[in-house]
Design an enzyme around this catalytic site. Sequence first.
Site, PDB file in Angstrom:
ATOM      1  N   TYR A  59       0.825  -1.203   0.000  1.00 28.42           N
ATOM      2  CA  TYR A  59       0.000   0.000   0.000  1.00 28.42           C
ATOM      3  C   TYR A  59       0.863   1.258   0.000  1.00 28.42           C
ATOM      4  O   TYR A  59       1.674   1.460   0.906  1.00 28.42           O
ATOM      5  CB  TYR A  59      -0.961   0.011   1.182  1.00 28.42           C
ATOM      6  CG  TYR A  59      -2.091  -1.001   1.065  1.00 28.42           C
ATOM      7  CD1 TYR A  59      -2.374  -1.637  -0.143  1.00 28.42           C
ATOM      8  CD2 TYR A  59      -2.886  -1.314   2.159  1.00 28.42           C
ATOM      9  CE1 TYR A  59      -3.403  -2.554  -0.253  1.00 28.42           C
ATOM     10  CE2 TYR A  59      -3.931  -2.227   2.054  1.00 28.42           C
ATOM     11  CZ  TYR A  59      -4.174  -2.850   0.852  1.00 28.42           C
ATOM     12  OH  TYR A  59      -5.209  -3.763   0.739  1.00 28.42           O
ATOM     13  N   SER A 160      -6.404 -13.853   0.976  1.00 27.72           N
ATOM     14  CA  SER A 160      -7.195 -12.828   0.315  1.00 27.72           C
ATOM     15  C   SER A 160      -7.370 -13.223  -1.142  1.00 27.72           C
ATOM     16  O   SER A 160      -6.410 -13.661  -1.782  1.00 27.72           O
ATOM     17  CB  SER A 160      -6.496 -11.466   0.431  1.00 27.72           C
ATOM     18  OG  SER A 160      -7.255 -10.443  -0.183  1.00 27.72           O
TER      19      SER A 160
END
Length: 320
Positions: A59, A160
């Site tokens: 991120y 995920s």
Amino acid sequence: MQPISTYFPSADTLVFGCMGLGGSWDASSTSAEQRQKDYQALDAALESGYRFFDHADIYTKGKAEQVFGDYLQHHAGLRDNLLLQSKCAIRFADEASVGRYDFSADYIRQSVEGSLRRLQTDYLDLLLLHRPDPLMQVDEVASVLQRLKEQGKVKHFGVSNFGWPQLQLLQSACLMPLVVNQLQMSLKQHQWLEQNVLTGMAEGASNFFSYGTLEYCQQHKVQVQSWGSLAQGLYSGSGELTSAADQATATLVQQLAASYQCSPEAIVLAFLMRHPAGIQPVIGTTSPQRIRACREAVGLQLTREHWYALYVAARGHALP
């Protein structure tokens, strides 16, 4: 397996997603102005009751974790009252390689060390493998995860964007349970519903969403988390309505918000949370106003009729 509340009794209904922290997705440093904005977002989240924070090593090229770690250092004792989750295994393109996924033991270990350093913490409560690596060697992955747990660097693990066969395969090699699966799910991205509604129908072939994944997670007590939960604000005033279905859905969301005396964001999230899978939305906004608005979804229970009205509006035509 046990439900996630067994491992995390204080787990929040909502997760604050930190992808928006840190500024741009390049090698530049986070500006003082951006850092102040990020701190205001985190202040609003904590004041509103968020205690579960979602990160990933990629991120804003690591800056999101760095900003969060700096914030922790300015708030003594805060870490002990939070659940920190991060993700790893996505590698960006560089001079030597194209963008790829990497479940090698060395890279997972390296990624965790980097996250711990940036977050300025000794451990992660949860580590998720970010996207399935077609070259995954399950025994190698299981071994490095077990070692990270024994070292006290990660308490629990999950995945995920995994379908149930991939999750089942990895679980078969792991001694510890995989307790989370984070998937793209929202009122707009509703393929997770279409896969069942259109079972056995020709039109269902274009709505593949790893058929059976939600059912597997329910059966094995794997917490389903949703990313993209707010649909980028499409139905709550922050997006451009480009179709009749989107316009009708946005209007209905506004009407229901007035009826339930809550924010439009709460209605959009309550739609996810009404599902029996016990979906835990990850909130991606950094707007203090919207961060607070999302908390109104906690405890909000849509009626069956209102839930279906939203679903039919979003899909743009009646159910079969």
